[in-house]
Write a protein that holds these residues in place. Sequence first.
Motif, mmCIF file in Angstrom:
data_model
loop_
_atom_site.group_PDB
_atom_site.id
_atom_site.type_symbol
_atom_site.label_atom_id
_atom_site.label_comp_id
_atom_site.label_asym_id
_atom_site.label_seq_id
_atom_site.Cartn_x
_atom_site.Cartn_y
_atom_site.Cartn_z
ATOM 1 N N ARG A 21 -0.904 -21.200 8.346
ATOM 2 C CA ARG A 21 0.474 -21.529 8.732
ATOM 3 C C ARG A 21 0.867 -22.893 8.195
ATOM 4 N NH1 ARG A 21 2.777 -16.946 11.101
ATOM 5 N NH2 ARG A 21 1.259 -15.997 12.462
ATOM 6 N N PHE A 80 1.875 -22.412 4.711
ATOM 7 C CA PHE A 80 3.225 -21.843 4.631
ATOM 8 C C PHE A 80 4.267 -22.937 4.801
ATOM 9 C CE2 PHE A 80 1.859 -17.430 6.346
ATOM 10 C CZ PHE A 80 1.138 -17.242 5.209
ATOM 11 N N THR A 135 16.642 -16.405 2.843
ATOM 12 C CA THR A 135 15.736 -17.539 2.682
ATOM 13 C C THR A 135 15.298 -18.104 4.028
ATOM 14 O OG1 THR A 135 16.917 -18.072 0.667
ATOM 15 C CG2 THR A 135 15.471 -19.747 1.564
ATOM 16 N N VAL A 136 16.288 -18.418 4.872
ATOM 17 C CA VAL A 136 15.959 -19.041 6.150
ATOM 18 C C VAL A 136 15.246 -18.053 7.071
ATOM 19 C CG1 VAL A 136 16.945 -20.172 8.159
ATOM 20 C CG2 VAL A 136 17.833 -20.665 5.911
ATOM 21 N N ALA A 160 11.723 -17.752 6.107
ATOM 22 C CA ALA A 160 10.957 -18.928 6.519
ATOM 23 C C ALA A 160 10.565 -18.833 7.979
ATOM 24 C CB ALA A 160 11.789 -20.190 6.271
ATOM 25 N N ILE A 161 11.526 -18.413 8.833
ATOM 26 C CA ILE A 161 11.219 -18.312 10.264
ATOM 27 C C ILE A 161 10.164 -17.243 10.498
ATOM 28 C CG2 ILE A 161 12.208 -17.723 12.504
ATOM 29 C CD1 ILE A 161 14.791 -18.979 11.595
ATOM 30 N N SER A 194 7.887 -16.268 8.466
ATOM 31 C CA SER A 194 6.581 -16.666 7.953
ATOM 32 C C SER A 194 5.855 -17.561 8.940
ATOM 33 C CB SER A 194 6.740 -17.398 6.628
ATOM 34 O OG SER A 194 7.183 -18.709 6.861
ATOM 35 N N LEU A 195 6.584 -18.280 9.778
ATOM 36 C CA LEU A 195 5.901 -19.168 10.724
ATOM 37 C C LEU A 195 5.709 -18.528 12.080
ATOM 38 C CD1 LEU A 195 7.438 -22.623 9.889
ATOM 39 C CD2 LEU A 195 5.154 -21.807 9.465
ATOM 40 N N GLY A 241 3.450 -12.724 8.169
ATOM 41 C CA GLY A 241 3.879 -14.080 7.851
ATOM 42 C C GLY A 241 3.871 -14.330 6.354
ATOM 43 N N ALA A 242 2.813 -13.849 5.689
ATOM 44 C CA ALA A 242 2.732 -14.035 4.238
ATOM 45 C C ALA A 242 3.862 -13.294 3.537
ATOM 46 C CB ALA A 242 1.372 -13.549 3.731
ATOM 47 N N LEU A 293 6.971 -15.221 3.919
ATOM 48 C CA LEU A 293 7.007 -16.351 2.988
ATOM 49 C C LEU A 293 7.431 -15.884 1.599
ATOM 50 C CD1 LEU A 293 6.334 -19.371 2.559
ATOM 51 C CD2 LEU A 293 4.135 -18.617 1.722
ATOM 52 N N SER A 329 11.078 -15.425 1.580
ATOM 53 C CA SER A 329 11.780 -16.707 1.525
ATOM 54 C C SER A 329 11.774 -17.274 0.103
ATOM 55 C CB SER A 329 11.123 -17.682 2.494
ATOM 56 O OG SER A 329 11.743 -18.919 2.420
ATOM 57 N N LEU A 330 10.630 -17.160 -0.564
ATOM 58 C CA LEU A 330 10.549 -17.668 -1.937
ATOM 59 C C LEU A 330 11.475 -16.873 -2.859
ATOM 60 C CD1 LEU A 330 6.708 -18.203 -2.181
ATOM 61 C CD2 LEU A 330 8.467 -19.882 -1.788
ATOM 62 N N ILE A 342 -2.059 -15.732 -1.666
ATOM 63 C CA ILE A 342 -2.070 -15.930 -0.216
ATOM 64 C C ILE A 342 -2.400 -14.623 0.497
ATOM 65 C CG2 ILE A 342 -0.564 -16.397 1.737
ATOM 66 C CD1 ILE A 342 0.747 -18.543 0.108
#
Lengths: 98, 160
Positions: free
Chosen positions: A23, A26, B5-6, B9-10, B12-13, B21-22, B25, B28-29, B60
């Motif tokens: 994380r 990330f 994008t946003v 990101a949320i 992914s975390l 999550g990956a 991400l 988002s990229l 990842i």
Amino acid sequence: MVVSALLFGIGVYGLVTKRNAMRLLFAVELMINAANLNFVAFNQYLPYQEASNAVGQTVVLFSIALAAAEAAVILAIVIVAYRLHNDIDMSEMKTLEG
Amino acid sequence: MAVVTVGGAIVSLEAKELVYGAIGLAGSLFGVATLFFLLNAPYVAVFQLAVYIGAVAVLILFTVMLVRQEGWAKEVRPKSTMSVAGVIAAVAVILTLTFAVLATDLSRYTVVANTATYVDVGRLISTGYAPVLEVLALVLAASIVGALALSRVDREGDPS
């Protein structure tokens, strides 16, 4: 640029709260992308000269390559840490001795 | 695209499972890459797609699947004080950056219509920034060697 600010803020949040090594990776990637987005966005406001407003894009290219190298090294470290500890919780990684 | 994008990101975390999550991400990229396209930087966008989506995201995902086991899924919940501190820090950073951008008089300037093409980028890389390119190549080579040396399996009886 507001999107970039949001992305950077989410990255900061992840960096502060999470304790899992993946994380954290990330979160760092998100912050790097926010910075890159700002480079390209502000680059559009440069006055036009001969090739001078390619500067932002060039810097972003270098930044992306650096981020890729950094990600590769972090992933190798994660694999080694997992092999040693069976765990990638950063708060339990108190020793740096192999 | 900003939403992608946003939101990525949320995800992914905050996704429960690290694989999701990956994937978040990667989404988002991808959103950032499309934003590059919209900002008249197609070369950077394609580079982002090739390097991030093609290499980093796959790397990842590979690592996540390689390392995942039973004990992996139970992620330790962070202390609530740390969580509150994270939210406060994030909101402070977002507000500061947003107001800093909005307070500038950038809107008075017009966006240059004829932005740089990949020819300009290539010319700049191969002339003025050539030393940077060389150093970056060295850094990449060093990081690859370092990653290989780190993840090498030490066999029993190997003199190392």
